[in-house]
Structure formats: C-alpha cells, structure tokens
Design an enzyme around this catalytic site. Structure first.
Site, PDB file in Angstrom:
ATOM      1  N   TYR A   1       0.841  -1.205   0.000  1.00  0.00           N
ATOM      2  CA  TYR A   1       0.000   0.000   0.000  1.00  0.00           C
ATOM      3  C   TYR A   1       0.878   1.257   0.000  1.00  0.00           C
ATOM      4  CZ  TYR A   1      -3.283   3.527   1.735  1.00  0.00           C
ATOM      5  OH  TYR A   1      -4.029   4.671   1.895  1.00  0.00           O
TER       6      TYR A   1
ATOM      7  N   GLU B   1     -11.791   6.474   5.511  1.00  0.00           N
ATOM      8  CA  GLU B   1     -11.117   7.276   6.547  1.00  0.00           C
ATOM      9  C   GLU B   1     -12.090   7.541   7.699  1.00  0.00           C
ATOM     10  OE1 GLU B   1      -8.084   7.943   7.038  1.00  0.00           O
ATOM     11  OE2 GLU B   1      -7.149   7.655   5.095  1.00  0.00           O
TER      12      GLU B   1
ATOM     13  N   TRP C   1      -5.415   2.362  10.247  1.00  0.00           N
ATOM     14  CA  TRP C   1      -5.700   2.214   8.824  1.00  0.00           C
ATOM     15  C   TRP C   1      -5.480   0.763   8.385  1.00  0.00           C
ATOM     16  CZ3 TRP C   1      -8.491   3.398   5.044  1.00  0.00           C
ATOM     17  CH2 TRP C   1      -8.169   2.998   3.747  1.00  0.00           C
TER      18      TRP C   1
END
Length: 212
Positions: free
Chosen positions: A30, A52, A60
């Site tokens: 990522y 988010e 995350w």
C-alpha cells in the site's frame, strides 16, 4: 537507521521508506503503490473519504485488511448506488462481520453518497471539487520530515475542506480525517525526505492532469 528519530525504515529488500508500514507485506505494498499517488477517479475518492471515516478510532491497517469486504458491502463505493441504500441495507451491513459494524459510520456513508451526488451535479466531479483545494507551495513545508508530520495532524487546508464538506451535509469528515485523505490521494506528498517513494510520487504529481 532508527525510525524513532528519522521516521525512516529499511525494508527486507534494503530499501529505505517511511516507517509506518512496519514492513508488513500488505501495508508495504500500500505504501509503495498507492499512498500519496494522485487520484482523480471519483469512486476511489469517495471510497477513501468514507473509509477514513470508518478508520476513526482504529488503525488504517485494520481498514485496509477489510477493504475488499467494504467494497463488496457498499456496491464498489458507487455513490449513485449507495445513495439509494435504505434501512434494510443498514441492517444488512450491521450483520456483516467483514466490515466495521458501526451504525453511525454506516449511516454516514449512505448520507455522504447523497451529498457526493449533489456535488457532482454542481461541480462536474468530486475530483474537480477536491483538487481545487490542493495546497500551494507557500502552504507546504520545505522539508517533509517526521517532526513536521507529528506536529501537523491537520492543516489549514484540511480544516477548510472539512468545514466546507460539513456545510454541505457530509459527516465523519473532521480535519484529521480529511488530512489523512489528502495524504493518501496525493493532494500532498507526505512521503518523508529520504523515502524511496518521495521523488517518484513528486514526478507523478508533476505529470498529473488536475481535474477542472
């Protein structure tokens, strides 16, 4: 190289990057292939601002590992489809163990889909709206280092975007959430000085066609 002082971490391949992925393979991918690279696709922008919001109070990485489940549950984050979700869909989503089962965040995503639809009608695309807030050089630090990032979980621009979104009826879009979105979608390049991705991302941002 100590990540505590520099924010940089050498990977198993010997390459130096931002430290936050912790060399976990999915997180590393990522970091290298998504984070900070400029995005103009409305569906991806909508997905990210919603995820988010789901991340609020979590990491995350937790969301990233459930992202495919979220995509399946929320019709690929096609906001036209999500805007049509009803109470039956909310109950269905609350029963889905593959996502974060938080009623407020689920309802917020459906609400935000309706708000996104209205913004596309007004501005032509979500991308056109978000990218008009891209910070100018005078609003960016000369050097992006760990001290700067720690001192700035929000910025004047993320506060402006957050206020404007809230005025338009969006929810779960506080300034910290918005700044994380800006970092991920390439509105800023917050790969640290010394990270292998920083120059590559800067090159992509220079070549990127800003949506009008």
């Amino acid at each position: 190289m100590s990540n505590e002082n520099t924010g940089l971490l050498a990977g198993p391949d010997g390459v130096v990057r931002c430290f936050w992925h912790g060399n976990l393979p999915d997180y590393l991918h990522y970091h290298d292939h998504e984070w900070g690279r400029p995005v103009a696709d409305d569906r991806r922008l909508f997905e990210k601002i919603c995820l988010e919001g789901f991340q609020s109070g979590l990491s995350w990485l937790t969301i990233l590992r459930k992202r495919d489940n979220f995509r399946e549950a929320f019709a690929g984050f096609d906001f036209d489809k999500v805007a049509a979700f009803n109470e039956r869909d909310v109950e269905r989503l609350l029963g889905n163990a593959g996502i974060i089962r938080h009623r407020g965040k689920i309802v917020s995503t459906i609400n935000n889909a309706k708000r996104a639809r209205a913004m596309v009608d007004e501005f032509g695309s979500l991308a056109a709206w978000f990218w008009k807030f891209e910070p100018g050089k005078e609003e960016r630090p000369e050097i992006v280092d760990l001290a700067h990032l720690r001192a700035n979980p929000t910025t004047a621009v993320s506060v402006r975007i957050s206020k404007d979104l809230k005025k338009r009826g969006w929810t779960f879009v506080g300034p910290t959430t918005v700044y994380a979105f800006m970092q991920a979608m390439g509105l800023v390049n917050d790969h640290l000085e010394g990270c292998v991705c920083r120059k590559e991302v800067e090159k992509q941002r220079k070549a990127f066609q800003r949506p009008k």
